[in-house]
Design an enzyme around this catalytic site. Structure first.
Site, PDB file in Angstrom:
ATOM      1  N   TYR A 351       0.842  -1.205   0.000  1.00  0.00           N
ATOM      2  CA  TYR A 351       0.000   0.000   0.000  1.00  0.00           C
ATOM      3  C   TYR A 351       0.875   1.251   0.000  1.00  0.00           C
ATOM      4  O   TYR A 351       0.636   2.198  -0.769  1.00  0.00           O
ATOM      5  CB  TYR A 351      -0.894  -0.044   1.239  1.00  0.00           C
ATOM      6  CG  TYR A 351      -1.785   1.143   1.458  1.00  0.00           C
ATOM      7  CD1 TYR A 351      -3.014   1.242   0.808  1.00  0.00           C
ATOM      8  CD2 TYR A 351      -1.437   2.158   2.339  1.00  0.00           C
ATOM      9  CE1 TYR A 351      -3.853   2.331   1.034  1.00  0.00           C
ATOM     10  CE2 TYR A 351      -2.260   3.238   2.567  1.00  0.00           C
ATOM     11  CZ  TYR A 351      -3.465   3.324   1.918  1.00  0.00           C
ATOM     12  OH  TYR A 351      -4.292   4.399   2.142  1.00  0.00           O
ATOM     13  N   LYS A 355       1.227   4.257  -2.842  1.00  0.00           N
ATOM     14  CA  LYS A 355       0.999   5.668  -2.548  1.00  0.00           C
ATOM     15  C   LYS A 355       2.229   6.507  -2.895  1.00  0.00           C
ATOM     16  O   LYS A 355       2.112   7.645  -3.353  1.00  0.00           O
ATOM     17  CB  LYS A 355       0.615   5.847  -1.081  1.00  0.00           C
ATOM     18  CG  LYS A 355      -0.740   5.235  -0.720  1.00  0.00           C
ATOM     19  CD  LYS A 355      -1.865   5.829  -1.547  1.00  0.00           C
ATOM     20  CE  LYS A 355      -3.225   5.322  -1.124  1.00  0.00           C
ATOM     21  NZ  LYS A 355      -4.333   5.889  -1.929  1.00  0.00           N
TER      22      LYS A 355
END
Length: 464
Positions: A351, A355
């Site tokens: 994740y 990002k």
């Protein structure tokens, strides 16, 4: 009873001045005597709409409830407030002028109980409070803010990590909020696309943009949740100009189909909020064979944005807002293993890397689109209490839940970047609580030029 009467003139158009002032949820933005304000009734503004307003006097605080008694948009509104020993009736009239709007504000204030004994001697105090409030309203509807500048102190706090992490909490939000300028903008005639719009930050963002008058396209995977969100937003804002788009953004084919429908159905798109994201607890792949976090959190917003950029340019001025995470600070770009095929899988790392990639794209798009009228910014919502945090990070949630932000607090900067005039003057930045922050604090995490070029090449190849 003491009657206060003030008249001000502002350059804001009549409709904007009325809508901003009549919504007493905004009063804390312009009245220095108010510390909190919120709408506590559902439905659009109108007779019966109720607001909770906390008024300060010295060290004391008084909670009042205001109710709209008469509502004649865009020319007149009457509100009645009651709380503690105070009773107030506010009548506000709006008149269009050649230069904007004249606002005629009359407030009848009565004090009960022991405070009533002092009322004859408080005229000068109440008049001063009234003048300060109307001066604040005049500034809110007159001054055009400038985007906040970079700050050496803020950058140092980010680099020291712990002070920066404190800013991610609810306490950090409340501390910074005291220094914000009002947000009086309205978005009538503008179209906003919000991905991940059925819960959490996306759901709040969609409602806030609808409340400002935008046509909002809600994008989500679940048709039932989309319909529920639509019904709730219409009930809350009265804005029925909502569109629903069901799409699984983890699939390239569905992203392409979504972009085609958006361009076919909307001649103009002014705001794109890339919010949809997942944080898997174990490594999974989509039906197209792509690792889920990479597909949803990076490949999808890259592809959707690339496909919509021509329409955004045609619609300029336009905004792209990418929703990131503080976890990005701990990650660089491993362009040789974007899908975490090697070693033990860690969903939080996958994740965070996605990002980081989206931050890199934000900076690249800002360079590409400079001078076109399309600005691109990324934001960090802080540590917010959302379904994603509760479901994917239960340990973190248990440890931090007492200082987590509400979804409304987390989404505030998304809305500000999408709507505020001053936010349209800057591009390529990373924002938290309406302030620019460093996009990288650890050596080697920003991505080299070679890594950035490789990232775009890999995204292009996988989206082909």
């Amino acid at each position: 009873m003491k009657q206060l009467h003030e008249v001000i003139e502002v350059p804001a158009p009549l409709e904007q001045a009325f809508r901003y002032t009549a919504d007493f949820a905004n009063i804390e933005q312009w009245d220095p005597g108010v510390t909190e304000s919120q709408k506590i009734s559902t439905g659009p503004l109108g007779p019966g709409s109720r607001f909770r307003v906390v008024v300060k006097a010295g060290l004391s605080r008084t909670a009042m409830e205001y109710v709209i008694k008469e509502f004649e948009p865009p020319h007149r509104i009457v509100l009645e407030g009651e709380g503690g020993s105070v009773h107030a009736v506010d009548e506000i009239r709006f008149t269009e002028t050649g230069a904007g709007t004249r606002i005629d504000y009359t407030a009848d204030i009565s004090l009960g109980g022991l405070a009533g004994l002092a009322e004859p001697f408080m005229g000068a105090v109440l008049e001063r409070v009234g003048r300060q409030a109307l001066a604040g309203l005049q500034r809110a509807l007159s001054e055009k803010g400038s985007p906040p500048a970079e700050s050496t102190v803020r950058n140092l706090a980010d680099r020291l990590i712990l002070p920066g992490a404190f800013g991610f909490t609810r306490l950090g939000f409340e501390s910074r909020k005291r220094h914000w300028k009002p947000l009086p903008e309205i978005l009538d005639g503008r179209t906003a696309v919000v991905t991940g719009a059925t819960s959490g930050l996306g759901r709040v963002t969609a409602e806030r943009l609808a409340g400002l008058g935008a046509r909002v396209v809600l994008v989500g995977r679940d048709a039932g949740k989309l319909e529920t969100a639509r019904e709730e937003i219409v009930r809350s804002t009265g804005n029925e100009d909502l569109r629903l788009e069901r799409a699984d953004l983890g699939l390239v084919a569905e992203v392409k189909a979504l972009a085609t429908r958006l361009k076919d159905d909307h001649p103009s798109i002014h705001i794109l909020v890339n919010n949809a994201a997942v944080l898997p607890t174990e490594r999974t792949v989509t039906d197209e064979g792509v690792e889920t976090a990479f597909a949803t959190d990076l490949l999808s917003p890259w592809l959707l944005t690339r496909l919509l950029i021509p329409r955004l340019q045609e619609s300029a001025p336009a905004r792209i807002v990418n929703v990131l995470s503080g976890g990005m600070y701990l990650s660089g770009l491993n362009v040789d293993d974007l899908e975490f095929e090697n070693g033990n899988y860690d969903g939080s790392r996958a994740y965070a890397q996605a990002k980081r990639g989206l931050m890199v794209l934000t900076e690249l798009w800002a360079e590409e689109l400079a001078g076109t009228g399309v600005v691109v910014n990324a934001m960090h919502p802080g540590w917010a209490d959302t379904p994603g945090v509760r479901g994917s990070l239960p340990g973190f949630y248990r440890l931090t839940r007492k200082v987590l932000r509400t979804p409304e607090q987390g989404a505030d900067t998304i809305v500000w970047l999408a709507a505020a005039d001053e936010a349209g003057e800057v591009s390529g930045k990373f924002w938290l609580d309406r302030e620019p922050h460093l996009s990288a604090i650890l050596p080697g995490t920003a991505g080299t030029q070679t890594q950035r070029e490789r990232l775009v090449e890999e995204l292009t190849r996988r989206a082909a």
